[in-house]
Design a protein around this motif. Structure first.
Motif, short mmCIF file in Angstrom:
data_model
loop_
_atom_site.label_atom_id
_atom_site.label_comp_id
_atom_site.label_asym_id
_atom_site.label_seq_id
_atom_site.Cartn_x
_atom_site.Cartn_y
_atom_site.Cartn_z
N ARG A 268 27.07 44.99 38.02
CA ARG A 268 28.26 44.39 38.60
C ARG A 268 29.17 43.72 37.58
O ARG A 268 30.18 43.16 37.94
N GLU A 269 28.81 43.71 36.33
CA GLU A 269 29.56 42.99 35.29
C GLU A 269 29.71 41.52 35.60
O GLU A 269 30.58 40.85 35.06
N GLN A 338 35.78 37.49 33.84
CA GLN A 338 34.90 37.37 34.99
C GLN A 338 34.56 38.74 35.56
O GLN A 338 35.36 39.66 35.48
N GLY A 339 33.39 38.83 36.12
CA GLY A 339 32.97 40.11 36.66
C GLY A 339 33.11 40.18 38.16
O GLY A 339 33.90 39.46 38.76
N GLY A 340 32.32 41.04 38.79
CA GLY A 340 32.44 41.30 40.22
C GLY A 340 32.04 40.12 41.09
O GLY A 340 31.33 39.21 40.69
N LEU A 341 32.53 40.14 42.31
CA LEU A 341 32.24 39.09 43.27
C LEU A 341 30.97 39.42 44.03
O LEU A 341 30.61 40.57 44.20
N PHE A 342 30.30 38.37 44.52
CA PHE A 342 29.18 38.63 45.42
C PHE A 342 28.91 37.41 46.27
O PHE A 342 29.27 36.28 45.93
N ALA A 343 28.29 37.66 47.42
CA ALA A 343 27.95 36.57 48.33
C ALA A 343 26.65 35.92 47.86
O ALA A 343 25.85 36.56 47.19
N LYS A 414 26.23 42.80 46.44
CA LYS A 414 27.43 42.13 46.97
C LYS A 414 27.16 41.28 48.20
O LYS A 414 27.47 40.12 48.23
N ARG A 415 26.56 41.89 49.23
CA ARG A 415 26.31 41.12 50.45
C ARG A 415 25.04 41.68 51.05
O ARG A 415 24.95 42.86 51.35
N ARG B 6 32.33 30.49 46.80
CA ARG B 6 31.05 31.13 46.50
C ARG B 6 30.40 30.52 45.27
O ARG B 6 29.22 30.22 45.24
N GLU C 72 34.89 50.20 41.43
CA GLU C 72 34.60 49.22 40.37
C GLU C 72 34.27 49.92 39.05
O GLU C 72 34.77 49.57 37.99
N ARG C 76 36.12 50.26 35.22
CA ARG C 76 35.48 50.05 33.92
C ARG C 76 35.66 51.26 33.01
O ARG C 76 35.91 51.14 31.82
#
Lengths: 661, 160, 392
Positions: A268-269, A338-343, A414-415, B6, C72, C76
């Protein structure tokens, strides 16, 4: 002559490391391919030279050349061949040489198999790796030279500490060092990445096989050390929270965290900043371990002051690499994107929890290890921090980790759907409860927490298997489909499940042996029988015996159960000739349910001997668990994903195979 | 949920774990560390009976007495004071009179030390750290030089 | 010579390996170097894309998740392809050849300089096996090896142990010396020399600490040879180590009082005495002195430990001569000044030990005459005579 050739090769390796540090990094900076190109052959040459040096020293040991001071101080002409070989690294100088040899091995592996890396990254990695080698080679040449000669030549050597004259010594330090030193790769990659400003998902994938290999070796190395202490020291204990053990355990904890956070970064970086920091910290802990063990600061704060050269030198190396790494990190980290978002409730969230708990646990171990040293240097009070401290701090942090562990792989990126994961873990949960009830019913004694701990272990094992079952749709699809899926599942999935199951197996072993060990100490006359854990152990007397370089008294113990004879155990007390020192060899009977462990004490007069007997239930599971974890790591390492990344894929061999060689 | 929220949740979670760990560490350091004392310390300070401590020094020469079965009694000395130690179990291989030793246990009534662990020196060159330091403080052991008790004339030590 | 050849070859190979990439034809490397960099990371991302496809196909992830992940990774992929990295040029450094030349010149020189500073090129390797079988030689080590072999085969050979024990002691192999003395004592029998050797070996093996074993040996030695100085001294050291300072001090003082002013060990004992006094916070002056004419002088060898050792290693005959010389000296002194009860006691005892009964009886008579006014002295002499079997 061979000795001197080895010495010269060591000097040459030092100079090659110097070249390897400067030219490739310079080349990467100005973009010169030829300068960068020096890195790989230099790394290979450095490795070759250190092989020559190490072989020369080993040769000196094998032929007992006492004109070498190191051989004189640590070997003896009557010592069996295997201990003459393993004795090479049974002392300070030799073990440092092994340390740099393994360091160079990792460098050479990058040079040989890292062709999938971008040119500049590889050049920088090799340069950073060379800088570490340079520091340690300088340390060896200036303070711990194994090739120092003696003239006149002494008649015979002084011998190796008998405690070290054990087959385990042949394997334990090399594995341990491969682990310790392997984390230098993570460090080199982190520094190279920071220098270049290249820290992305691809970076995480490139660094993964090296971290994984180092982690596997460290796992087995620590387990071997524990196993060795278990049967050699004669106390029936498998872990003592001794500072030397902690020194190897802390990098393991941090390395485990690093393995998991690198997954997030790769997929997810995310967690980039954190992963890079963890890579630096893991190797820093390895360096600190080397410092604690090698500087003598542990055996005495004063020993450090008495021979300051070595201690201060290693301290300087440690500060240089930790300080330098962290400074570069502080300068560059803010610029990382910043990388990917996640819950919070997601695969990433689970891995973050893993990281938080593991690093906090590392912190508690660090405090427990350094606190006595700190307190003593501040106000002179002498304290010892033992098992009670670690049981009170480390264990509570592991419980939530183990509880959460089976959920992690079942959550989506992610979720995650926790309710669904719970449903899938229903069977595992039931099994755990059943295990607790069964444990309670069988033993009916010991601490109330023990059945809970057993349940926790079963929960982790069953949870790991549940994940596999879910992946292949066991129960929902027909047999052919399940089989097909089993075959096509990526090996990394197997690796995860196997390694996690290994953790569970180990937890069961630890819980059982800690809670339900039974112990008897008594004086036995010949003919007397004692009962322990359902075994009848009859003492029939002692007999003298002679080994290649020791004499011993063997206690003869007939072991039977329910009237039928099972085996004879022969614990012994040995007196070695050179150096003259006594050791105890335990007599151990391995059975499915646990180990019967017998130690011969002192003669009490009239042919009576004091005897100590233990029954350690399920203790083997601890080491079996470690081996399972190693297998899981190997499985993951062989996943084809880790081989991806080079334009010319067909020509290359497995990078995965490299560190194993 | 926004990115910031978050992150906030996760940082809060991490802080909770950290705070718990700090609490555990502080509590454990208060309760489960064991102080090291020499026989002189025992004489000088009032250490309550039953408190777990480590006692170290040299095994007094001629003091080892074996009792019933595996009971052993010996005395630990730091050359000034001497404390009687009772121990039940098998003594380590390197336990010898006149050698350094560290025991762990608690004082009983009558100033007798009941040890449950006896650690002898580990190898020929190693003296338990605390013992070595304590003896050094008493000036009985010069740095790097010969072990306790030797402020002796040292033409004797020509050992390489 | 062979060594230097080997070193030269090794250096040459290493230099060649390092120079090869520097001197290689730049054009070949540059193309691949330029191409490789972005290719490396894009390959990773492409692989990740296929992986997502595979996972989707196996139903491990849902359609929306798969799509999101694909987007995504594609982002990249684009970023990596655009990256300005990897624009390496072969000619960035013009003087690569000069650098290579410098390297080729410096590396061997530096290696030799560092090596010569640290190494010992002149010293050949000396494997144990190559040294031992030259059985014709008579070096101490070869003799030791041969005796050791014999003792391994016949561990009950007391004479062998007796021979090898002092040799071990001299070679600094103290643990083995102690063991050998012990065996000799057990197999051949007790003697003062063996006991002294045993005690010394134990003590040296413990870095100068009077261990339990050494103490026992000295105690036995004191019984057997009450006139020897060293058991008294070392037992005092042992007492000091056990914390019995007053006791140690007393013995030191006695030794000093009895000592001949010229005794080489005198300063050492004096130093010990002062140290013990200091530890007890007592004044360290004046040092007890036995040098006044009237004070008795011990016949115990007035010798340093080295000298004691030398004497012990002398042949029986010579040693006897030496001791007799010392006894004669004492006799002389007592003839000049007879008011020294302790001196007389020593002399009488010494003559008895040496088997010169006539002289002992004569000395007894002389002592009685010299101390005729002191009744207490007369009593002491009488009881001494009785204990030595001199009274008629």
């Amino acid at each position: 002559m061979i000795v001197e050739l080895g010495h010269f090769a060591l000097v040459l390796a030092f100079l090659v490391a110097l070249v390897q540090m400067i030219l490739p990094m310079w080349g990467a900076r100005i973009g010169d391919v030829r300068l960068m190109g020096v890195g790989a052959p230099a790394a290979l040459a450095q490795f070759g030279l250190l092989i020559i040096a190490f072989s020369a020293l080993m040769h000196a040991y094998v032929v007992s050349d006492f004109s070498v001071a190191n051989v004189y101080a640590n070997s003896h002409s009557t010592k069996p061949l295997i201990y003459r070989i393993s004795g090479v690294w049974g002392n300070h100088e030799g073990s440092m040489l092994l340390w740099v040899l393994i360091l160079a091995l990792f460098g050479a592996a990058v040079a040989a198999f890292g062709t999938n890396l971008p040119e500049t990254l590889r050049a920088n990695v090799l340069a950073v790796q060379a800088s570490i080698a340079l520091a340690f080679l300088l340390f060896i040449l200036l303070t711990s030279n194994p090739f120092e000669r003696l003239d006149p030549v002494p008649a015979d050597g002084r011998g190796l500490n008998p405690i070290l004259q054990d087959p385990a010594l042949a394997f334990h330090p090399p594995f341990l060092y491969a682990g310790y030193v392997g984390f230098s790769m993570a460090y080199s990659f982190a520094i190279a990445g920071l220098i270049e400003g290249r820290t992305d998902a691809a970076w995480a994938r490139w660094v993964r096989p090296w971290t994984l290999a180092a982690w596997m070796f460290l796992t087995v190395g620590i387990a071997m050390g524990s196993w060795w202490a278990y049967y050699e020291l004669g106390w029936g204990g498998w872990w003592f929270w001794d500072p030397v053990e902690n020194a190897s355990f802390m990098p393991w904890l941090a390395g485990t965290a690093l393995l998991h956070s690198a997954v997030v970064m790769e997929k997810r970086e995310a967690l980039k900043v954190w992963t890079i920091l963890l890579a630096i910290l893991t190797f820093s802990l390895s360096l600190m371990g080397a410092f604690l063990v090698r500087s003598g600061v542990l055996s005495s704060v004063h020993a450090f002051a008495v021979d300051p050269k070595r201690g201060v030198f290693i301290l300087a190396i440690m500060l240089l690499f930790i300080g330098g790494g962290l400074m570069l990190y502080a300068a560059r980290a803010p610029s990382l994107r910043q990388g990917g978002l996640f819950a919070p409730l997601s695969r990433e969230g689970g891995l973050v929890l893993n990281n938080v708990l593991l690093t906090t646990a590392t912190g508690t171990v660090l405090v427990g290890t350094l606190y006595p040293l700190a307190l003593e240097s501040i106000n002179g009070a002498k304290i010892s921090v033992g098992a009670p401290y670690f049981n009170a701090t480390f264990v509570p942090l592991m419980v939530p980790l183990l509880l959460a562990l089976p959920f992690g792989p079942l959550l989506g990126w992610k979720r995650g759907d926790v309710a669904a994961a719970m449903q899938r873990l229903m069977i595992a949960g039931l099994l755990a409860i059943v295990a607790a009830v069964v444990a309670l019913a069988i033993v009916q004694r010991g601490p109330w927490l023990a059945p809970f701990a057993i349940a926790l272990g079963v929960w982790v094992v069953a949870g790991a298997l549940s994940e596999l079952a879910f992946r292949v749709k066991a129960g929902n699809a027909d047999r052919a489909e399940v089989f097909r899926r089993l075959r096509h599942l990526p090996r990394s999935v197997y690796g995860t499940a196997i390694a996690h199951a290994g953790v569970g197996v180990m937890v069961i072993g630890i819980a059982a042996t800690s809670a339900w060990q039974s112990e008897t100490i008594l004086t036995m006359r010949p003919g007397q029988t004692v009962q322990i854990a359902g075994y009848d152990v009859a003492f029939t007397g002692v007999a003298p015996a002679e080994g290649p370089n020791y004499r011993e008294v063997i206690g003869l113990m007939q072991v039977s159960r329910g009237g039928s004879r099972i085996t004879e155990l022969s614990p012994s007390k040995r007196q070695y000739n050179a150096p003259p020192q006594a050791t105890s060899e335990a007599g151990i009977l391995n059975a499915l349910a646990g180990d019967l462990y017998v130690v011969l004490g002192d003669e009490a007069g009239d042919g009576a001997w004091s005897v100590r007997l233990y029954f350690n239930p399920l203790v083997r599971l601890i080491w079996i668990g470690a081996v399972i974890m190693f297998i899981g790591g190997a499985c993951s390492l062989s996943d084809r994903r880790l081989r991806v990344g080079a334009p010319r894929r067909a020509r290359r061999r497995l990078p995965a195979a490299a560190p194993a060689e | 949920m926004t990115r910031r929220r978050r992150r906030g949740i996760m940082i809060a979670g991490a802080l909770v774990v950290l705070a718990a760990a700090v609490g555990l560490v502080l509590a454990a350091l208060r309760e489960s560390i064991v102080f090291f004392h020499t026989p002189s310390d025992l004489a000088a300070k009032a250490i309550p009976e039953g408190q777990r401590i480590r006692l170290g020094g040299l095994v007094a020469v001629g003091s080892v007495k074996r009792g019933e079965g595996v009971d052993v009694q010996f005395a630990i000395t730091d050359t000034a004071e001497q404390v009687t130690v009772r121990y039940r179990g098998v003594l380590p291989d390197l336990f010898r009179e006149g050698q350094g030793v560290v025991t762990e246990g608690a004082l009983e009534s009558g100033r007798v030390f009941r040890a449950d662990t006896v650690l002898a020196k580990h190898d020929e060159n190693y003296m338990p750290r605390e013992v070595a330091d304590a003896l050094k403080e008493k000036g009985l052991w010069q740095h790097g030089g010969p072990p306790p008790g030797t402020g002796t004339p040292q033409p004797a030590v020509e050992k390489k | 010579m062979l060594l230097w050849f080997g070193l030269a070859v090794l250096t040459a190979v290493v230099v060649a390996v390092l120079l090869r990439p520097l001197l290689a034809d730049g054009a070949v490397d540059s193309s691949s170097g330029e191409a490789r960099d972005p290719a490396a990371s894009t390959a990773v991302y492409r692989d990740q894309l296929t992986e997502i496809g595979a996972e989707r196909a196996r139903g491990l992830i849902g359609a929306t998740e798969a799509e999101a992940a694909r987007v995504e990774i594609a982002r990249r992929l684009l970023a990596a392809a655009d990256s300005p990295k990897g624009t390496a040029t072969p000619s960035a450094l013009r003087d690569v050849r000069a650098l290579a030349l410098g390297l080729a010149a410096c590396l061997p020189v530096l290696a030799i300089v560092v090596y010569l500073a640290l190494g010992a090129p002149g010293q050949p390797g000396q494997p144990f096996a190559a040294r031992a079988p030259e059985g014709t030689g008579t070096s101490v080590e070869q003799l030791v090896t041969r005796v050791e072999e014999r003792l391994r085969a016949h561990p009950e050979d007391g004479r062998g142990w007796d021979v090898i024990a002092p040799v071990y002691l001299r070679l600094g192999r103290y643990h083995e010396a102690a063991n050998a003395f012990q065996q000799a004592l057990r197999l051949v029998g007790e003697s003062t020399d063996r006991l002294a050797g045993l005690a010394e070996a134990h003590m040296l093996a413990n870095d100068g600490m009077v261990s339990e074993a050494a103490r026992k040996a000295y105690e036995r030695l004191r019984v057997l040879a009450p006139d020897r100085m060293e058991p008294r001294f070392w037992l005092a050291v042992a007492a000091e180590q056990d914390g019995r300072l007053a006791e140690a001090e007393k013995v030191y003082a006695q030794l000093l009082t009895e000592a001949n002013a010229a005794a080489p060990w005198r300063p050492t004992v004096g130093e010990r005495w002062r140290a013990v006094r200091r530890k007890q916070n007592l004044p360290t002056e004046p040092v007890p002195d036995g040098t006044a004419e009237s004070k008795p002088t011990s016949i115990a060898p007035a010798l340093s430990r080295e000298d004691v050792r030398t004497i012990q290693q002398l042949p029986e005959e010579e040693r006897r001569r030496m001791i007799e010389g010392m006894v004669a000296g004492l006799d002389q002194r007592l003839s000049e000044n007879g008011r020294d009860l302790e001196g007389w006691q020593r002399l009488i005892r010494a003559y008895t030990v040496l088997g010169r009964r006539e002289d002992a009886l004569a000395a007894l008579a002389r002592a009685r005459a010299a101390l005729s006014e002191e009744t207490q002295a007369q009593d002491t002499l009488t009881s001494l005579a009785r204990s030595l079997g001199l009274s008629s």
